[in-house]
Design a protein around this motif. Sequence first.
Motif, PDB file in Angstrom:
ATOM      1  N   ILE A  40       0.854  -1.212   0.114  1.00  0.00           N
ATOM      2  CA  ILE A  40       0.216  -0.131   0.018  1.00  0.00           C
ATOM      3  C   ILE A  40       0.748   1.252   0.159  1.00  0.00           C
ATOM      4  CG2 ILE A  40      -1.675   1.301   1.426  1.00  0.00           C
ATOM      5  CD1 ILE A  40      -2.983  -1.398   2.545  1.00  0.00           C
ATOM      6  N   VAL A  41       0.912   2.154  -1.001  1.00  0.00           N
ATOM      7  CA  VAL A  41       1.502   3.504  -0.952  1.00  0.00           C
ATOM      8  C   VAL A  41       0.413   4.376  -0.638  1.00  0.00           C
ATOM      9  CG1 VAL A  41       2.585   5.147  -2.462  1.00  0.00           C
ATOM     10  CG2 VAL A  41       2.946   2.520  -3.074  1.00  0.00           C
ATOM     11  N   ALA A  42       0.619   4.823   0.872  1.00  0.00           N
ATOM     12  CA  ALA A  42      -0.032   5.801   1.475  1.00  0.00           C
ATOM     13  C   ALA A  42       0.686   7.337   0.845  1.00  0.00           C
ATOM     14  CB  ALA A  42       0.250   5.490   2.976  1.00  0.00           C
ATOM     15  N   GLU A  43      -0.060   7.701  -0.192  1.00  0.00           N
ATOM     16  CA  GLU A  43       0.439   8.939  -0.630  1.00  0.00           C
ATOM     17  C   GLU A  43      -0.582  10.144  -0.085  1.00  0.00           C
ATOM     18  OE1 GLU A  43      -0.354  12.000  -2.788  1.00  0.00           O
ATOM     19  OE2 GLU A  43      -1.714  10.558  -3.406  1.00  0.00           O
ATOM     20  N   ASP A  44       0.309  11.020   0.488  1.00  0.00           N
ATOM     21  CA  ASP A  44      -0.388  12.011   1.319  1.00  0.00           C
ATOM     22  C   ASP A  44      -0.267  13.364   0.723  1.00  0.00           C
ATOM     23  OD1 ASP A  44      -1.456  13.279   3.871  1.00  0.00           O
ATOM     24  OD2 ASP A  44       0.604  13.285   4.608  1.00  0.00           O
ATOM     25  N   GLY A  45      -1.323  13.659  -0.337  1.00  0.00           N
ATOM     26  CA  GLY A  45      -1.485  14.829  -0.883  1.00  0.00           C
ATOM     27  C   GLY A  45      -0.397  15.474  -1.726  1.00  0.00           C
ATOM     28  N   SER A  46       0.278  14.491  -2.260  1.00  0.00           N
ATOM     29  CA  SER A  46       1.447  14.864  -3.232  1.00  0.00           C
ATOM     30  C   SER A  46       0.930  15.702  -4.294  1.00  0.00           C
ATOM     31  CB  SER A  46       2.016  13.631  -3.867  1.00  0.00           C
ATOM     32  OG  SER A  46       2.675  13.089  -2.671  1.00  0.00           O
ATOM     33  N   THR A  47       1.914  16.516  -4.973  1.00  0.00           N
ATOM     34  CA  THR A  47       1.548  17.415  -6.256  1.00  0.00           C
ATOM     35  C   THR A  47       2.630  17.102  -7.272  1.00  0.00           C
ATOM     36  OG1 THR A  47       2.827  19.211  -5.146  1.00  0.00           O
ATOM     37  CG2 THR A  47       0.696  19.204  -4.704  1.00  0.00           C
ATOM     38  N   ASP A  48       3.279  16.119  -7.317  1.00  0.00           N
ATOM     39  CA  ASP A  48       4.634  15.909  -8.077  1.00  0.00           C
ATOM     40  C   ASP A  48       4.368  14.633  -8.871  1.00  0.00           C
ATOM     41  OD1 ASP A  48       4.724  13.834  -6.292  1.00  0.00           O
ATOM     42  OD2 ASP A  48       7.125  13.921  -6.265  1.00  0.00           O
ATOM     43  N   GLY A  49       3.081  14.343  -9.116  1.00  0.00           N
ATOM     44  CA  GLY A  49       2.829  13.008  -9.941  1.00  0.00           C
ATOM     45  C   GLY A  49       2.847  11.592  -9.173  1.00  0.00           C
ATOM     46  N   SER A  50       3.166  11.643  -8.065  1.00  0.00           N
ATOM     47  CA  SER A  50       3.529  10.556  -7.218  1.00  0.00           C
ATOM     48  C   SER A  50       2.275   9.470  -7.398  1.00  0.00           C
ATOM     49  CB  SER A  50       3.690  10.653  -5.807  1.00  0.00           C
ATOM     50  OG  SER A  50       4.933  11.167  -5.473  1.00  0.00           O
ATOM     51  N   ALA A  51       0.928   9.898  -7.061  1.00  0.00           N
ATOM     52  CA  ALA A  51      -0.314   9.269  -7.374  1.00  0.00           C
ATOM     53  C   ALA A  51      -0.480   8.734  -8.766  1.00  0.00           C
ATOM     54  CB  ALA A  51      -1.585  10.145  -7.037  1.00  0.00           C
ATOM     55  N   GLU A  52      -0.261   9.318  -9.758  1.00  0.00           N
ATOM     56  CA  GLU A  52      -0.281   9.020 -11.141  1.00  0.00           C
ATOM     57  C   GLU A  52       0.589   7.698 -11.501  1.00  0.00           C
ATOM     58  OE1 GLU A  52      -2.173  12.887 -10.810  1.00  0.00           O
ATOM     59  OE2 GLU A  52      -0.054  11.885 -10.120  1.00  0.00           O
ATOM     60  N   PHE A  53       1.871   7.894 -10.838  1.00  0.00           N
ATOM     61  CA  PHE A  53       2.809   6.925 -10.979  1.00  0.00           C
ATOM     62  C   PHE A  53       2.390   5.481 -10.266  1.00  0.00           C
ATOM     63  CE2 PHE A  53       6.698   4.650  -9.605  1.00  0.00           C
ATOM     64  CZ  PHE A  53       7.142   4.243 -10.829  1.00  0.00           C
ATOM     65  N   VAL A  54       1.951   5.492  -9.059  1.00  0.00           N
ATOM     66  CA  VAL A  54       1.415   4.420  -8.410  1.00  0.00           C
ATOM     67  C   VAL A  54       0.386   3.885  -9.034  1.00  0.00           C
ATOM     68  CG1 VAL A  54       0.675   3.601  -6.248  1.00  0.00           C
ATOM     69  CG2 VAL A  54       2.147   5.357  -6.271  1.00  0.00           C
ATOM     70  N   ARG A  55      -0.705   4.593  -9.817  1.00  0.00           N
ATOM     71  CA  ARG A  55      -1.792   4.186 -10.440  1.00  0.00           C
ATOM     72  C   ARG A  55      -1.150   3.152 -11.565  1.00  0.00           C
ATOM     73  NH1 ARG A  55      -4.149   9.468  -9.553  1.00  0.00           N
ATOM     74  NH2 ARG A  55      -5.756   9.181  -7.853  1.00  0.00           N
ATOM     75  N   GLY A  56      -0.227   3.441 -12.310  1.00  0.00           N
ATOM     76  CA  GLY A  56       0.367   2.995 -13.245  1.00  0.00           C
ATOM     77  C   GLY A  56       0.901   1.717 -12.765  1.00  0.00           C
ATOM     78  N   TYR A  57       1.342   1.426 -11.677  1.00  0.00           N
ATOM     79  CA  TYR A  57       1.630   0.030 -11.158  1.00  0.00           C
ATOM     80  C   TYR A  57       0.358  -0.742 -10.680  1.00  0.00           C
ATOM     81  CZ  TYR A  57       6.830  -0.399 -10.642  1.00  0.00           C
ATOM     82  OH  TYR A  57       8.051  -0.731 -11.121  1.00  0.00           O
ATOM     83  N   GLU A  58      -0.586  -0.151 -10.189  1.00  0.00           N
ATOM     84  CA  GLU A  58      -1.849  -0.800  -9.978  1.00  0.00           C
ATOM     85  C   GLU A  58      -2.356  -1.446 -11.035  1.00  0.00           C
ATOM     86  OE1 GLU A  58      -4.383   1.026  -6.548  1.00  0.00           O
ATOM     87  OE2 GLU A  58      -4.294   2.425  -8.204  1.00  0.00           O
ATOM     88  N   ALA A  59      -2.266  -0.753 -12.297  1.00  0.00           N
ATOM     89  CA  ALA A  59      -3.009  -1.474 -13.665  1.00  0.00           C
ATOM     90  C   ALA A  59      -1.989  -2.715 -13.892  1.00  0.00           C
ATOM     91  CB  ALA A  59      -2.819  -0.364 -14.540  1.00  0.00           C
ATOM     92  N   LYS A  71      -5.560  16.185   0.216  1.00  0.00           N
ATOM     93  CA  LYS A  71      -5.138  17.226   0.933  1.00  0.00           C
ATOM     94  C   LYS A  71      -3.946  16.426   1.805  1.00  0.00           C
ATOM     95  CE  LYS A  71      -8.455  17.218   4.682  1.00  0.00           C
ATOM     96  NZ  LYS A  71      -9.477  18.124   5.398  1.00  0.00           N
ATOM     97  N   ARG A  72      -3.138  17.231   2.353  1.00  0.00           N
ATOM     98  CA  ARG A  72      -2.113  16.552   3.297  1.00  0.00           C
ATOM     99  C   ARG A  72      -2.780  16.187   4.672  1.00  0.00           C
ATOM    100  NH1 ARG A  72       3.910  17.201   4.328  1.00  0.00           N
ATOM    101  NH2 ARG A  72       4.008  15.279   5.070  1.00  0.00           N
ATOM    102  N   LEU A  73      -2.467  15.008   4.997  1.00  0.00           N
ATOM    103  CA  LEU A  73      -2.852  14.606   6.518  1.00  0.00           C
ATOM    104  C   LEU A  73      -2.039  14.607   7.480  1.00  0.00           C
ATOM    105  CD1 LEU A  73      -4.821  11.336   4.852  1.00  0.00           C
ATOM    106  CD2 LEU A  73      -5.955  13.504   5.415  1.00  0.00           C
ATOM    107  N   GLY A  74      -0.623  14.550   7.264  1.00  0.00           N
ATOM    108  CA  GLY A  74       0.347  14.207   7.697  1.00  0.00           C
ATOM    109  C   GLY A  74       0.748  12.959   7.835  1.00  0.00           C
ATOM    110  N   ARG A  75       2.064  12.668   8.253  1.00  0.00           N
ATOM    111  CA  ARG A  75       2.507  11.410   8.098  1.00  0.00           C
ATOM    112  C   ARG A  75       1.854  10.169   9.033  1.00  0.00           C
ATOM    113  NH1 ARG A  75       6.579   8.628  10.448  1.00  0.00           N
ATOM    114  NH2 ARG A  75       7.736   6.905   9.234  1.00  0.00           N
ATOM    115  N   GLY A  76       1.702  10.667  10.361  1.00  0.00           N
ATOM    116  CA  GLY A  76       0.950   9.722  11.248  1.00  0.00           C
ATOM    117  C   GLY A  76      -0.404   9.320  10.855  1.00  0.00           C
ATOM    118  N   THR A  77      -1.222  10.205  10.622  1.00  0.00           N
ATOM    119  CA  THR A  77      -2.637  10.067  10.268  1.00  0.00           C
ATOM    120  C   THR A  77      -2.682   9.331   8.688  1.00  0.00           C
ATOM    121  OG1 THR A  77      -3.282  12.115  10.955  1.00  0.00           O
ATOM    122  CG2 THR A  77      -4.746  11.304   9.459  1.00  0.00           C
ATOM    123  N   ALA A  78      -1.678   9.506   7.955  1.00  0.00           N
ATOM    124  CA  ALA A  78      -1.717   8.573   6.501  1.00  0.00           C
ATOM    125  C   ALA A  78      -1.448   7.158   7.062  1.00  0.00           C
ATOM    126  CB  ALA A  78      -0.729   8.923   5.726  1.00  0.00           C
TER     127      ALA A  78
END
Length: 238
Positions: A40-59, A71-78
Amino acid sequence: MAAPEVTAIIPVFNDRQALERAIPESLVILSSITEHFEVIVAEDGSTDGSAEFVRGYEAKNPRVKLLHSDKRLGRGTALNRAIRQAQGSIVCYYDVDLATDMQHLSELIEKIRKGADVSTGSRLLPESDIHRTGGREIASRSYNFLVRCILGSRLFDHQCGFKAFNKQKILPLLPTIRSNHWFWDTELLVRAQRKGFVVTEFPVRWRAGKGTTVRLKDVFSMGSSILRLWWQIHVSED
């Protein structure tokens, strides 16, 4: 597909480049430990394309899952959120820069298999092999000394981003953790020990990631967080 035995969580905030190494290496190492796992990649409100990169792996690989926050939750909350959604009976997490040698992952997981409730890598045991700047080393040792003295912890390194849990034991502890960012690791370990959990610590090989520095405001934040948890444990929660 059988239910996973192990869930590996990678907390991420604007770490697109580091993910290029972290995900494939995770898949290789975890495959050598168990047939049944998920990442599980717990992606916390990134704006650099991290989420899109992981979605490619999901597929491409159903073992890889994105847990995105707009939005940014904070590392602990994530991490809290990811642990609750994990399917594995053993849950582990590690930093996306893989600062801790991933060859230790089998030992981290094996500690839980053999009965520990929490296992954690340590950069501060005599057998640990670490490289980092003098400023960070002094700050880390001072911080962990204060945690031991003020909060009564028996551990030597509370902030190493390399931990594993028995999910069933750790879930009831999560609502008691108030920190939502970097102090989450320390608070979890302190509260787990106070609950009588079996917590094991072992030496690791660790190399500092690029761009990590210790600022004066970080030192003040460390001290205030320790004192705040002491107050919560000994006064406000009595």
